[in-house]
Design a protein around this motif. Sequence first.
Motif, PDB file in Angstrom:
ATOM      1  N   ILE A  65       0.858  -1.186   0.000  1.00 56.51           N
ATOM      2  CA  ILE A  65       0.000   0.000   0.000  1.00 56.51           C
ATOM      3  C   ILE A  65       0.892   1.233   0.000  1.00 56.51           C
ATOM      4  O   ILE A  65       1.789   1.347   0.853  1.00 56.51           O
ATOM      5  CB  ILE A  65      -0.901   0.032   1.256  1.00 56.51           C
ATOM      6  N   PHE A  66       0.686   2.116  -0.950  1.00 55.63           N
ATOM      7  CA  PHE A  66       1.341   3.419  -0.950  1.00 55.63           C
ATOM      8  C   PHE A  66       0.291   4.451  -0.516  1.00 55.63           C
ATOM      9  O   PHE A  66      -0.641   4.741  -1.265  1.00 55.63           O
ATOM     10  CB  PHE A  66       1.879   3.764  -2.340  1.00 55.63           C
ATOM     11  N   ASP A  67       0.441   4.936   0.688  1.00 59.40           N
ATOM     12  CA  ASP A  67      -0.538   5.894   1.201  1.00 59.40           C
ATOM     13  C   ASP A  67      -0.078   7.305   0.850  1.00 59.40           C
ATOM     14  O   ASP A  67       0.780   7.886   1.525  1.00 59.40           O
ATOM     15  CB  ASP A  67      -0.688   5.724   2.719  1.00 59.40           C
ATOM     16  N   CYS A  68      -0.647   7.851  -0.212  1.00 61.43           N
ATOM     17  CA  CYS A  68      -0.264   9.194  -0.690  1.00 61.43           C
ATOM     18  C   CYS A  68      -1.347  10.213  -0.325  1.00 61.43           C
ATOM     19  O   CYS A  68      -1.561  11.192  -1.044  1.00 61.43           O
ATOM     20  CB  CYS A  68      -0.045   9.175  -2.199  1.00 61.43           C
ATOM     21  N   THR A  69      -2.029   9.958   0.786  1.00 62.55           N
ATOM     22  CA  THR A  69      -3.021  10.929   1.262  1.00 62.55           C
ATOM     23  C   THR A  69      -2.398  11.792   2.358  1.00 62.55           C
ATOM     24  O   THR A  69      -1.514  11.361   3.094  1.00 62.55           O
ATOM     25  CB  THR A  69      -4.273  10.236   1.826  1.00 62.55           C
ATOM     26  N   VAL A  70      -2.917  13.001   2.468  1.00 62.04           N
ATOM     27  CA  VAL A  70      -2.467  13.923   3.509  1.00 62.04           C
ATOM     28  C   VAL A  70      -3.098  13.522   4.842  1.00 62.04           C
ATOM     29  O   VAL A  70      -4.304  13.258   4.882  1.00 62.04           O
ATOM     30  CB  VAL A  70      -2.889  15.360   3.143  1.00 62.04           C
TER      31      VAL A  70
END
Length: 495
Positions: A464-469
């Motif tokens: 999982i690449f979590d690219c949320t702020v």
Amino acid sequence: MPEQNNTEVHDLRSAIECLRAIPGQLVETDTEVDPDSELAGVYRHVGAGGTVRRPTRKGGPAMIFNNVKGFSDYRVAIGMLGSRERVGALLGYDPRRLGFLLKDSVRNPIAPITTQTENAPCQEVVHRADDLDFDLRTLLPAPTNTPEDAGPYVTMGMCYASDPESGESDITIHRLCVQSRDELSMWLTPGRHIDAFRQKAEAAGKSLPISISIGVDPAIEMAACFEPPTTPLGFDELSIAGALRQRPVELVECLTIRERAIAHAEVVIEGELLPGVRVREDQNTDTGKAMPEFPGYTGEAKAELPVIKVKAITHRRNPILQTTIGPGEEHVNMAGVPTEASILDMVGRAMPGVLLNVFAHSAGGGKFLAILQINKARAVDEGRQRQAALLAFSAFPELKTVVLVDEDVDIFDSDDVLWAMQTRYQGDVDTIFIPGVRCHPLDPSQTPEFSPSIREVGTSCKTIFDCTVPFRLKSQFKRSVFREVEVARFLPDFK
Ligand code: MN
């Protein structure tokens, strides 16, 4: 774009007419083409896209070859579903929201019906295998996609078979290699439902009747690509196609086997999966290769594959054989939109309002990689994006990578997704590894030689690449806001 099911299209010919009316979606050629590696070689440049080695073209038109070497009565159509815009047009729906359309169609299925032979154009012409001059190799312009393929393949055959005990039916697309005058080999990825039927029949020492319908309504081709748990064993995916068109798919009894086929198909192969019989996929060529598969590599020829003994070919007058390039954008759409529907359904039921949309990205052939657009509306939504990713892996077991982005990122624009990764992601805290999970067998990196954490071929590290702020920092991550203007005042033709 209106969100209203396209109910005009009901077969391949009406689908072609639908595309003919839209600029840039269909091209034709009268130049003679060799189905042996030339046809796919041409379309690779015209429109394959997807995971095909470059140069190729994403979003190119579908193509019809009117003059196929050695097959004067046939035309060949390729790339019908090879762009998301085209799929949207064929289904009458916003291309960005196709996952929602298919999700709703699974929830409101319309079962197929059986029609009479006189209403079944697929049986206008009949070739029976007990005729001495019957030969699949001269009756069907099945393309050989690359010079090293094991042989000619039926790539867009809707395989339809039924559970020998319950009678429940399943439709799936499988790779079918022409092996002799009346035999096809069939590769069934482990876990596929028709394989469960085949194993039951084989255990009882019986053959399994199977029909292969080629050249059908694109709604059927999309529906056939659903997988469990969204469509569990016993769920006839044809009922999803029925929902997409708001009318049941029409089936017709086959002439030589106890199974049904799609009445409006261009071509139907009738046959039986034989118990206890296996064939080497490349027995005629010894190339060691099968055909180009969706991850962009040519699959290895399998040593022992089940065999379909063909009993008959029936077809329309002047039939159109439909085919695809395995690694093309067509696969991305056929596999990916059902993947999106499955993820939207599961995450939506678990956490309503969190997942705004999902794109089963082209780079993963519609199966490996999903971009999830997340809405963190309240402080308690922090962390739900990662829960959504875990649910996505459950909704679609062959998924390998999830990228999470915020509501202001365009999931269909890879530049925008990679932008989020540059400005809203820190590798050491925002990457989550889930090692040792089974994925899709066609990912070639899943070997112990490739990674020391892999103990079994076919397992993988899901990521999982979590690219949320983070929610509490959101106010610091507002994108620059431009003034709203009327561009057409400056450029009248601007769209
Ligand atoms: Mn199924």
